[in-house]
Write an enzyme that holds these catalytic residues in place. Structure first.
Site, short mmCIF file in Angstrom:
data_model
loop_
_atom_site.label_atom_id
_atom_site.label_comp_id
_atom_site.label_asym_id
_atom_site.label_seq_id
_atom_site.Cartn_x
_atom_site.Cartn_y
_atom_site.Cartn_z
CG MET A 338 -1.30 -6.38 5.06
SD MET A 338 -1.52 -8.24 4.97
CE MET A 338 -0.60 -8.51 3.03
CE LYS A 421 0.90 2.66 0.87
NZ LYS A 421 1.16 1.04 1.59
CG HIS A 464 -1.15 -6.95 -3.50
ND1 HIS A 464 -1.95 -7.41 -4.97
CD2 HIS A 464 -1.39 -6.24 -2.66
CE1 HIS A 464 -3.43 -6.96 -3.86
NE2 HIS A 464 -2.96 -6.20 -2.43
P1 NAD Z 1 -1.68 -2.34 8.98
O1 NAD Z 1 -2.85 -1.01 9.94
O2 NAD Z 1 -2.20 -3.02 10.09
O3 NAD Z 1 -0.70 -1.37 9.86
C1 NAD Z 1 0.01 -0.41 9.54
C2 NAD Z 1 1.26 0.33 10.05
O4 NAD Z 1 2.28 0.96 9.13
C3 NAD Z 1 1.25 0.22 11.61
O5 NAD Z 1 1.77 -1.22 12.58
C4 NAD Z 1 1.41 1.74 11.51
O6 NAD Z 1 1.57 1.66 13.01
C5 NAD Z 1 2.64 1.85 10.20
N1 NAD Z 1 3.05 3.22 10.01
C6 NAD Z 1 2.12 3.87 9.57
N2 NAD Z 1 2.47 5.12 9.46
C7 NAD Z 1 3.90 4.78 9.74
C8 NAD Z 1 5.28 5.44 9.45
N3 NAD Z 1 5.49 6.51 9.52
N4 NAD Z 1 6.70 4.92 9.62
C9 NAD Z 1 5.72 3.47 10.15
N5 NAD Z 1 5.69 2.90 9.88
C10 NAD Z 1 4.03 3.37 10.20
O7 NAD Z 1 -2.51 -1.89 8.22
P2 NAD Z 1 -1.62 -3.51 6.96
O8 NAD Z 1 -3.17 -4.01 7.06
O9 NAD Z 1 -1.04 -3.67 7.49
O10 NAD Z 1 -1.43 -2.68 5.28
C11 NAD Z 1 -0.46 -2.09 4.98
C12 NAD Z 1 -0.05 -1.75 3.45
O11 NAD Z 1 -0.69 -3.24 2.59
C13 NAD Z 1 -1.16 -1.46 3.05
O12 NAD Z 1 -0.91 -0.01 2.07
C14 NAD Z 1 -2.02 -2.30 2.79
O13 NAD Z 1 -2.78 -1.66 1.44
C15 NAD Z 1 -1.24 -3.01 2.23
N6 NAD Z 1 -2.28 -4.58 2.06
C16 NAD Z 1 -3.12 -5.21 3.30
C17 NAD Z 1 -3.65 -5.97 2.93
C18 NAD Z 1 -4.39 -6.26 4.02
O14 NAD Z 1 -5.28 -7.75 3.73
N7 NAD Z 1 -5.20 -5.78 5.38
C19 NAD Z 1 -3.50 -6.95 1.81
C20 NAD Z 1 -2.68 -6.65 0.93
C21 NAD Z 1 -1.82 -4.82 0.83
#
Ligand code: NAD
Length: 738
Positions: A338, A421, A464
């Site tokens: 995301m 988070k 979101h």
């Molecule tokens: P993802 O796993 O693809 O990405 C998460 C990223 O965060 C990774 O690159 C990871 O290395 C990084 N990360 C983890 N811990 C960290 C830290 N302490 N400091 C810096 N970076 C860190 O996950 P995603 O699917 O992109 O989801 C991210 C957020 O977006 C979540 O809260 C999720 O609920 C939300 N979200 C996801 C979707 C979806 O369709 N995937 C849709 C809406 C919202």
């Protein structure tokens, strides 16, 4: 004669240049005054013997954006009033006559005996493009950004000023109908290739070339008014016609399941009109147009997809006490799936972006996503290399939180884990500059609880995004109990900068969109467990108007994520909060059979390797169904209702819970966020247009058969008793009641 919206300058050769330039507006639209003035100008120039020909152009960047839909909306309201006061015949006659006006004016151009040229200097859509189509010749300036087309079908209507007649007389019927069905807007080169624009010339030569065409003896007769005219796609009752019209009906059904009267009317107009001389054909088109205009689908779509969406885009929910914010630089923490996409759309909107991740490789990978997008867009000719390079130069990938210190906005998109988070909030807060705000992209964690991790919760907000971020036009903004006006205003201004539509909701598990769409997915599980054949579940959902079936959607969002959410809800609220049969089904799919969805090529569907064939429902899925129903005994209409009612009743609950405070947001959010059928106008319009009383009765019937997920909330029962609608009860004066 002087006009308010047009200038007329006649040169020594007797060529009148009509420049459309509505004062005080950035775009020309066909509203009541410009429509009436256009009619008068056509009459005046036709009868003026000194005028030898006419060039019509625009004084704005665009030629014309189309009809002012608030005008159509007002016509509908007058129709409704007349219906009450003067009866159906008078009301329908009024609407027909109104619908005729523009069509007749344009026909007067065509048969007035003087050559007219449309000098298309920029985008020409809807009624604006219909004006151009009525001219004897069309010349466009070679602006790559210009689009021409007839997008009316997207808001439940269709082109009613000659568009359905002239387009299939200019190009093969099949191509014309496709363009009308899709509401497609194409660039000028494509339009030239399809024969609907005659010439494409450098912008500086546009008017000159238009006048040259007239001076060179350009004909003042449309091809279809000439004796030997032949339809490019062949006559309706010819071999070619037969080859098109029979499958066309099937095509319409496949694309729309006949949920869109506007789309059906396109085919009716083309089929009937092409068998008639132009004047009669235009009358037929006007009849259909006035009929479609008073359909509930058109009313619902115009209200939600035009009026409400425009209001929300203009900041209907923005606190007025905060000066406009312009996000110049932002940071995104978590450059994963995301975060990387949010970074790309932001950089595309001209914002400097810092992508922060745990290590440099992860941050670089996030930037790599933008590079891949840019490369694809450049190779397809959608972007120049220079534009692409400029986007990439705005993105910095790093692990250093210091980079936050000059950012106006920070968006967190790290793992969906409260601890992770909290850890990033602790790290980021010391670097936040004064006035900056901090947003989380969480999809499931309540914003109020995350805000507790923040020293100054007034700066904390939820933004979101929906996946895929570059395609999904909605952003759901979630305010916590402590979110301040500056945070809300900045979030709204940012969403506007990246050209998405915002809705503002209060905090609740799943917020608004996921809360409703989750029930659509669950209804799919229910049907599966009841023994409905999987293919029927998927097809019926599409027949109801959803873009994809629940099993397919589940595969896209991943089954393991679904299981994770169920478990998290159970852990937070208790076993009664989730359906144990749903959990059992997902455990079976995910943990016992390793079927996670599209991401591992195996879910409710089997996915072939890239580029090899189509996905197919997993044949063994029926093994997981406790029983199998005979499809002939299944009430398809009821299945359709269940899919929509279960989401709409949840939307009503979000109003009762105070999550949604404005029906416009529920409606627009449901269409843009999770594909609730646009022809309904959205979740709450679906209830309003059905009538609250009827909807409650339907809920009670379904509750009796299928359980409490259909139980209408108290609010709905009260509204039904009082005969209220959502728009009547909850909307500010500005919005229009159903
Ligand atoms: P993802 O796993 O693809 O990405 C998460 C990223 O965060 C990774 O690159 C990871 O290395 C990084 N990360 C983890 N811990 C960290 C830290 N302490 N400091 C810096 N970076 C860190 O996950 P995603 O699917 O992109 O989801 C991210 C957020 O977006 C979540 O809260 C999720 O609920 C939300 N979200 C996801 C979707 C979806 O369709 N995937 C849709 C809406 C919202």
């Amino acid at each position: 004669m002087a006009y308010k919206n047009f200038r007329i300058e006649t040169d020594v050769d007797g060529i009148a240049l009509v420049t459309w330039d509505i004062p005080g507006k950035s775009m020309n639209v066909i509203d009541e005054t410009s429509g009436a003035e256009l009619g008068l100008i056509i009459e005046q120039l036709t009868s003026d013997v000194a005028v030898k020909g006419v060039v019509v152009t625009s004084g704005k960047d665009a030629f014309c954006a189309g009809a002012d839909l608030t005008m159509l909306e007002a016509m509908n309201r007058t129709h409704a009033q007349m219906l009450n006061l003067q009866g159906e015949e008078a009301a329908n006659k009024y609407l027909f006559n109104e619908a005729r006006k523009l069509s007749q004016s344009f026909r007067n151009i065509e048969v007035g005996g003087k050559p007219w040229v449309a000098a298309i200097n920029g985008t020409a859509l809807g009624g604006g493009f219909e004006l151009a189509l009525a001219c004897h010749h069309r010349i466009a300036s070679d602006n790559a950004k210009t689009r021409v087309g007839l997008p009316e079908v997207k808001i439940g209507i269709f082109p009613g000023a000659g568009g359905t007649q002239r387009l299939p007389r200019l190009m093969p019927t099949m191509d014309a109908v496709q363009m009308l069905f899709k509401g497609e807007a194409i660039d000028v080169k494509k339009a030239q290739a399809r024969g609907i624009i005659g010439e494409v010339v450098p912008a500086g030569d546009l008017i000159l070339k238009a006048k040259d065409w007239i001076k060179a003896g350009g004909k003042a007769v449309a091809p279809w008014d000439q004796k030997d005219f032949k339809l490019p796609g062949g006559a309706v009752y010819s071999k070619a016609g037969l080859q098109f019209f029979q499958p066309a009906t099937a095509m319409l059904r496949r694309e729309t399941y006949d949920n869109y009267p506007g789309a059906r009317a396109i085919l009716q107009c083309v089929y009937e009109g092409l068998q008639l001389p132009m004047d009669t054909a235009l009358r037929v088109e006007s009849r259909y147009f006035s009929k479609i205009l008073r359909s509930k689908e058109a009313a619902a779509m115009i209200r939600s997809l035009f009026i409400s969406m425009q209001d929300l885009n203009k900041g209907a929910r923005r606190p007025t006490n905060v000066p406009p914010a312009n996000v110049r630089k932002m940071a995104i923490i978590g450059a994963g799936f995301m975060g990387a996409s949010v970074g790309f759309v932001s950089a595309q909107a001209g914002i400097d972006v810092v992508l922060i991740d745990r290590d440099q490789d992860a941050a670089d990978k996030g930037k790599g996503h933008s590079k891949a997008n840019v490369d694809a867009a450049v190779s397809k000719g959608r972007m120049t290399q220079a534009e692409g390079d400029a986007i990439l130069s705005r993105i910095t990938a790093t692990t250093d939180y210091n980079a936050i210190s000059d950012c106006d906005l920070v968006i967190e998109a790290v793992f969906e884990d409260r601890m992770v988070k909290a850890e990033t909030y602790a790290k980021a807060q010391p670097f936040l500059k004064k006035g900056a705000i901090f947003a989380t992209n969480t999809s499931t964690l309540p914003i109020n609880s995350l805000a507790e991790e923040f020293k100054d919760p007034s700066k904390f907000i939820g933004v979101h995004f929906f996946s895929p971020v570059d395609k999904m036009m909605l952003s759901e903004i979630i305010v916590s109990e402590k979110t301040g006006d500056v945070a809300l205003a900045t979030a709204l201004d940012y969403v506007r900068q990246i050209k998405k539509t915002p809705i503002v909701v209060n905090d609740s598990r799943g917020f608004y969109a996921n809360r409703c769409v989750m029930l659509f997915l669950f209804e799919g599980y229910e049907m599966l467990l009841e023994g409905v054949p999987p293919a029927m579940i998927e097809n019926v959902a599409k027949m109801a108007g959803m873009p994809v079936g629940p099993l397919s959607l589940n595969d896209e969002t991943a089954l393991d994520l679904g299981l994770k959410i169920l478990r998290a809800t159970e852990a937070d609220i208790g076993t009664q909060a989730i359906n144990q049969d749903h959990k059992k089904l997902l455990v079976e799919m995910v943990e016992k059979r390793g079927r996670l969805g599209r991401k591992n090529g195996r879910g409710f569907y089997d996915y072939p390797e890239k580029g090899k064939g189509q996905k197919k429902l997993w044949p063994e899925l029926t093994v997981l169904q406790p029983k199998l129903l005979d499809p002939d005994t299944i009430d398809v209409e009821e299945l359709k209702q269940r899919f929509l009612v279960v989401q709409a009743v949840e939307a009503a609950r979000t109003v009762e819970d105070g999550v949604i405070t404005d029906p416009r947001e529920a409606d627009v959010g449901s269409i843009l966020g999770f594909g609730f059928p646009p022809f309904t106008g959205g979740t709450l319009s679906y209830i309003d247009f059905m009538g609250t009383k009827k909807f409650v009765e339907l809920c009670l019937k379904l509750e009796k058969k299928y359980g409490s997920r259909f139980t209408p909330p108290k609010l709905l029962i009260e509204m039904a008793a009082k005969g209220e609608t959502f728009y009547g009860r909850f909307t500010s004066k500005k919005a229009i009641a159903a």
